[in-house]
Design a protein around this motif. Structure first.
Motif, PDB file in Angstrom:
ATOM      1  N   LEU A 358       5.813  42.441 -32.172  1.00  0.00           N
ATOM      2  CA  LEU A 358       5.470  43.880 -31.986  1.00  0.00           C
ATOM      3  C   LEU A 358       4.222  44.060 -32.786  1.00  0.00           C
ATOM      4  O   LEU A 358       3.408  45.014 -32.652  1.00  0.00           O
ATOM      5  CB  LEU A 358       6.635  44.362 -32.763  1.00  0.00           C
ATOM      6  N   GLU A 359       3.858  43.152 -33.880  1.00  0.00           N
ATOM      7  CA  GLU A 359       2.634  43.329 -34.356  1.00  0.00           C
ATOM      8  C   GLU A 359       1.243  43.353 -33.748  1.00  0.00           C
ATOM      9  O   GLU A 359       0.313  44.086 -33.609  1.00  0.00           O
ATOM     10  CB  GLU A 359       2.400  42.434 -35.526  1.00  0.00           C
ATOM     11  N   VAL A 360       1.329  42.247 -32.625  1.00  0.00           N
ATOM     12  CA  VAL A 360       0.472  42.020 -31.744  1.00  0.00           C
ATOM     13  C   VAL A 360       0.265  43.169 -30.624  1.00  0.00           C
ATOM     14  O   VAL A 360      -0.904  43.772 -30.405  1.00  0.00           O
ATOM     15  CB  VAL A 360       0.368  40.779 -30.823  1.00  0.00           C
ATOM     16  N   LEU A 361       1.527  43.772 -30.462  1.00  0.00           N
ATOM     17  CA  LEU A 361       1.821  44.958 -29.308  1.00  0.00           C
ATOM     18  C   LEU A 361       1.072  46.089 -29.823  1.00  0.00           C
ATOM     19  O   LEU A 361       0.288  47.007 -29.248  1.00  0.00           O
ATOM     20  CB  LEU A 361       3.075  44.963 -29.067  1.00  0.00           C
ATOM     21  N   LEU A 362       1.391  46.404 -31.044  1.00  0.00           N
ATOM     22  CA  LEU A 362       1.014  47.505 -31.606  1.00  0.00           C
ATOM     23  C   LEU A 362      -0.536  47.743 -31.884  1.00  0.00           C
ATOM     24  O   LEU A 362      -1.365  48.789 -31.620  1.00  0.00           O
ATOM     25  CB  LEU A 362       1.420  47.843 -33.261  1.00  0.00           C
ATOM     26  N   ARG A 363      -1.159  46.740 -32.257  1.00  0.00           N
ATOM     27  CA  ARG A 363      -2.698  46.414 -32.451  1.00  0.00           C
ATOM     28  C   ARG A 363      -3.259  46.614 -31.141  1.00  0.00           C
ATOM     29  O   ARG A 363      -4.466  47.219 -31.126  1.00  0.00           O
ATOM     30  CB  ARG A 363      -2.912  45.208 -33.064  1.00  0.00           C
ATOM     31  N   PHE A 364      -2.661  46.120 -29.980  1.00  0.00           N
ATOM     32  CA  PHE A 364      -3.379  46.071 -28.596  1.00  0.00           C
ATOM     33  C   PHE A 364      -3.284  47.571 -28.334  1.00  0.00           C
ATOM     34  O   PHE A 364      -4.120  48.052 -27.684  1.00  0.00           O
ATOM     35  CB  PHE A 364      -2.652  45.263 -27.672  1.00  0.00           C
ATOM     36  N   VAL A 365      -2.253  48.230 -28.262  1.00  0.00           N
ATOM     37  CA  VAL A 365      -1.994  49.804 -27.936  1.00  0.00           C
ATOM     38  C   VAL A 365      -3.008  50.746 -28.698  1.00  0.00           C
ATOM     39  O   VAL A 365      -3.508  51.519 -28.215  1.00  0.00           O
ATOM     40  CB  VAL A 365      -0.496  50.280 -28.020  1.00  0.00           C
ATOM     41  N   ALA A 366      -3.085  50.446 -29.982  1.00  0.00           N
ATOM     42  CA  ALA A 366      -3.918  51.097 -30.721  1.00  0.00           C
ATOM     43  C   ALA A 366      -5.307  50.977 -30.196  1.00  0.00           C
ATOM     44  O   ALA A 366      -6.194  51.842 -30.341  1.00  0.00           O
ATOM     45  CB  ALA A 366      -3.830  50.830 -32.184  1.00  0.00           C
ATOM     46  N   GLN A 367      -5.776  49.605 -30.104  1.00  0.00           N
ATOM     47  CA  GLN A 367      -7.296  49.336 -29.647  1.00  0.00           C
ATOM     48  C   GLN A 367      -7.403  50.015 -28.259  1.00  0.00           C
ATOM     49  O   GLN A 367      -8.615  50.387 -27.871  1.00  0.00           O
ATOM     50  CB  GLN A 367      -7.567  48.069 -29.638  1.00  0.00           C
ATOM     51  N   PHE A 368      -6.582  50.016 -27.341  1.00  0.00           N
ATOM     52  CA  PHE A 368      -6.477  50.523 -26.218  1.00  0.00           C
ATOM     53  C   PHE A 368      -6.807  52.059 -25.991  1.00  0.00           C
ATOM     54  O   PHE A 368      -7.518  52.417 -25.560  1.00  0.00           O
ATOM     55  CB  PHE A 368      -5.229  50.098 -25.211  1.00  0.00           C
ATOM     56  N   GLN A 369      -6.235  52.515 -27.013  1.00  0.00           N
ATOM     57  CA  GLN A 369      -6.164  54.058 -27.286  1.00  0.00           C
ATOM     58  C   GLN A 369      -7.657  54.391 -27.543  1.00  0.00           C
ATOM     59  O   GLN A 369      -8.108  55.747 -27.553  1.00  0.00           O
ATOM     60  CB  GLN A 369      -5.241  54.766 -27.964  1.00  0.00           C
ATOM     61  N   LYS A 370      -8.283  53.440 -28.228  1.00  0.00           N
ATOM     62  CA  LYS A 370      -9.764  53.872 -28.694  1.00  0.00           C
ATOM     63  C   LYS A 370     -10.603  54.326 -27.561  1.00  0.00           C
ATOM     64  O   LYS A 370     -11.537  54.999 -27.697  1.00  0.00           O
ATOM     65  CB  LYS A 370     -10.277  52.853 -29.422  1.00  0.00           C
ATOM     66  N   ALA A 371     -10.233  53.739 -26.614  1.00  0.00           N
ATOM     67  CA  ALA A 371     -11.296  53.813 -25.445  1.00  0.00           C
ATOM     68  C   ALA A 371     -10.710  55.307 -24.609  1.00  0.00           C
ATOM     69  O   ALA A 371     -11.445  55.769 -23.404  1.00  0.00           O
ATOM     70  CB  ALA A 371     -11.099  52.789 -24.189  1.00  0.00           C
ATOM     71  N   GLN A 372      -9.685  56.051 -25.326  1.00  0.00           N
ATOM     72  CA  GLN A 372      -9.479  57.271 -24.731  1.00  0.00           C
ATOM     73  C   GLN A 372      -9.145  57.341 -23.017  1.00  0.00           C
ATOM     74  O   GLN A 372      -9.794  57.989 -22.373  1.00  0.00           O
ATOM     75  CB  GLN A 372     -10.475  58.501 -24.894  1.00  0.00           C
ATOM     76  N   PRO A 373      -8.101  56.479 -22.754  1.00  0.00           N
ATOM     77  CA  PRO A 373      -7.625  56.343 -21.524  1.00  0.00           C
ATOM     78  C   PRO A 373      -6.971  57.639 -20.917  1.00  0.00           C
ATOM     79  O   PRO A 373      -6.347  58.373 -21.660  1.00  0.00           O
ATOM     80  CB  PRO A 373      -6.688  55.072 -21.506  1.00  0.00           C
TER      81      PRO A 373
END
Length: 608
Positions: A358-373
């Motif tokens: 879950l820790e890796v997953l949350l970090r991935f989602v937060a980083q993905f959202q920075k690109a404003q998909p």
């Protein structure tokens, strides 16, 4: 609108006069009423209330009256007027040019729809899509329209299943539009047949003159041989993009992420074809016939020629009771850029290794959202993460919680997973993952609401623990597996609550919600939240490693002193850096606040 049409209905009227309906000119009545009405007054019956007033439509107001902007009363009337001819032209060269323009304009309409506008006023402003049976004699246009309808249906299904359309309710509203036509399930077969035929035509025109005779049985695409190769290439790249994009959508919907690798191959092909589409613009502009659009940058086709068969007001009647919107269709280049970004975002999703942490997953989602998909990419991400109440469709939420709480995998099948509060906790994790896939504004709003839910579930699990195991149960007590699991889960729930609080505060910077006078306070909040987050993270790691075995002994070390320990995990060191950063920013902003100086935030995002 011509007022004489009110009492002189034509055979093409969408509501013809019958024995029970008679057209009457209401203009004299309205003119008399207008003379007696003052500003702000309206004619209403006795039971007319405030709610009805808010829902009322103003007749003859272009922003409210969906019929006032109509050029045609129905699609059939528009077709009779020659809006969407089939074939488009008797001249084959002109016909091919017009089909390419239709393809380009549909691409811009699709991108505009993805941005949140109504499907009825964008993609389905094309009369060819509204009457699919009319294009059956035109194989090229017919196959393209079929795959467009199938693509729209696939996108609507993805967004509806993810329930992310709350951000823009109009996105999934079909208004009874013909999204499904006869034989649409075979759209790729038709598209492949047309693509193969054009490929043969391209090979024929590129063949040397000595080898051209055996290929004379292949009918050319159009009459001008010098333009044959250019038009074949322009059509092929557009058809192939459509084919690969539809494959991307279908592959990403395969359960448990089984189609992600194949989807990446189709994404690469889509991006390659978009590059070829861009290059075809020079050829199409140099050979365009007819009136071109005025603004070169705002043109919606590669050739600059206005596409045939489109009218945004065709569906204004079926889109009621919503008032018509003023929509500006994206330019052709903007649409290409949108699809390039969408494909890049989808590629990032497909490249994710489906880590069960879950820790890796949350970090991935937060980083993905920075690109404003955009909405479509976020919907695919959510459906990948949560399938049938499981992570990636294969990892139960209890297993995810066990790993996040750093418990041994021997507890993955423990009966405590059937506990009412543990089940509720699993649902909270699902809700959190779905919320993290929404846009920043919705995400922050919903994170603020679920904070209370996480606190309540903590209290409920704590009360259940005390009831079943008593007040004196120790964290280090390994004799009772249930007690050990609940103790670890309690620590993790607190840690996760502080993570959500941190995410909530950070999103405020991204959305620029804080005023300059609030920066000092917000950085202080971050400082406090990060300290508590570091404490809970360190406690979780300490307990799981078995380093805190002294019963009843409380750790007095502050997070700042933890950095002195050479065995501190990287996650704790990272949180320690954030704490120092937040503390420093708070101190820096104090003199500015005291002297009433307005400053920009020195750091919009402490970290995620």
């Amino acid at each position: 609108m011509d007022r004489h049409a009110l009492h002189q209905p034509s055979s093409s009227s969408s509501i013809p006069a019958t024995a029970n309906t008679v057209w009457t000119d209401a203009s004299p009545l309205l003119e008399v009423a207008c003379k007696d009405l003052r500003d702000g007054e309206l004619i209403h019956v006795d039971n007319f209330n405030l709610y009805a007033a808010m829902s009322a439509l103003e007749i003859m107001d272009p922003k409210m009256d969906s019929g006032i902007v109509n050029r045609y009363c129905s699609v059939d009337e528009a077709i009779e007027d020659g809006v969407a001819p089939v074939p488009i032209s008797t001249d084959k060269t002109t016909d091919v040019q017009c089909v390419i323009d239709i393809m380009d304009h549909l691409l811009t309409c699709e991108a505009t729809w993805h941005k949140g506008h109504s499907l009825a006023q964008t993609v389905f402003s094309c009369a060819y899509l509204l009457r699919p049976e009319r294009t059956s004699s035109h194989a090229l246009l017919h196959s393209y329209c079929k795959v467009i309808r199938a693509t729209c249906k696939a996108v609507i299904t993805v967004v509806s299943d993810a329930r992310t359309h709350e951000e823009e309710d109009l996105f999934t509203m079909a208004y009874g539009l013909p999204l499904s036509g006869d034989g649409d399930e075979k759209c790729l077969s038709l598209l492949n047949a047309v693509e193969e035929n054009i490929s043969r035509q391209l090979r024929a025109c590129k063949a040397p003159s000595s080898k051209r005779k055996p290929l004379e049985d292949i009918e050319p695409l159009q009459t001008n041989f010098d333009l044959e190769e250019g038009y074949c290439k322009a059509l092929l790249c557009r058809l192939r993009f459509r084919k690969h994009f539809f494959h991307v959508l279908t592959c990403m919907r395969r359960p448990q992420g089984r189609g992600l690798e194949l989807a990446r191959k189709h994404i690469a092909s889509c991006i390659s074809e978009l590059g070829v589409i861009l290059k075809s613009a020079e050829f199409l502009m140099s050979n365009a016939h007819g009136t071109c659009e005025d603004a070169t940058e705002d043109r919606t086709t590669a050739s600059g020629h206005q596409a045939i068969g489109f009218d945004a007001s065709l569906n204004s009647r079926i889109s009621a009771p919503t008032p018509p919107r003023s929509i500006k269709i994206l330019s052709w280049k903007k649409a290409i850029e949108y699809f390039e970004k969408l494909l890049h975002d989808l590629d990032i999703i497909c490249s994710y290794p489906l880590d069960p942490s879950l820790e890796v997953l949350l970090r991935f989602v937060a980083q993905f959202q920075k690109a404003q998909p955009d909405l479509v990419a976020r919907a695919h991400l959510q459906l990948l993460l949560v399938q049938d109440g499981k992570l990636y469709g294969k990892c139960p939420m209890f297993s995810l919680i066990i790993r996040a709480a750093r418990l041994p995998e021997v507890f993955l099948h423990h009966d405590i997973q059937k506990n009412e509060y543990v089940v509720q906790l699993g649902q909270l994790v699902i809700n959190m993952l779905k919320i993290l896939c929404t846009n920043a504004a919705w995400q922050r709003r919903k994170l603020g609401k679920i904070l209370q839910d996480w606190r309540v579930i903590y209290v409920q699990i704590e009360l259940a623990f005390r009831k079943d195991f008593g007040e004196g149960s120790s964290i280090s007590n390994g004799d009772n597996a249930s007690a050990r699991i609940l103790k670890h889960i309690l620590i993790w729930v607190e840690e996760q609550t502080y993570w959500i609080s941190h995410r909530f505060l950070i999103l405020g910077f991204e959305l620029e919600l804080y005023s300059p006078s609030e920066y000092c306070m917000v950085y202080w909040y971050l400082y406090v939240v990060l300290i508590r987050l570091a404490e809970k993270t360190h406690l979780k790691m300490t307990v799981s490693d078995g380093s805190a075995k002294q019963k009843g002994k409380k750790r007095k070390d502050s997070p700042k002193e933890l950095a002195r320990d050479a065995k501190i995990p990287p996650a704790i060191s990272f949180l320690q850096c954030q704490i120092c950063l937040a503390e420093g920013l708070t101190v820096v902003h104090v003199p500015f606040f005291n002297t009433s100086h307005i400053v920009c935030p020195l750091l919009k995002c402490v970290c995620v």
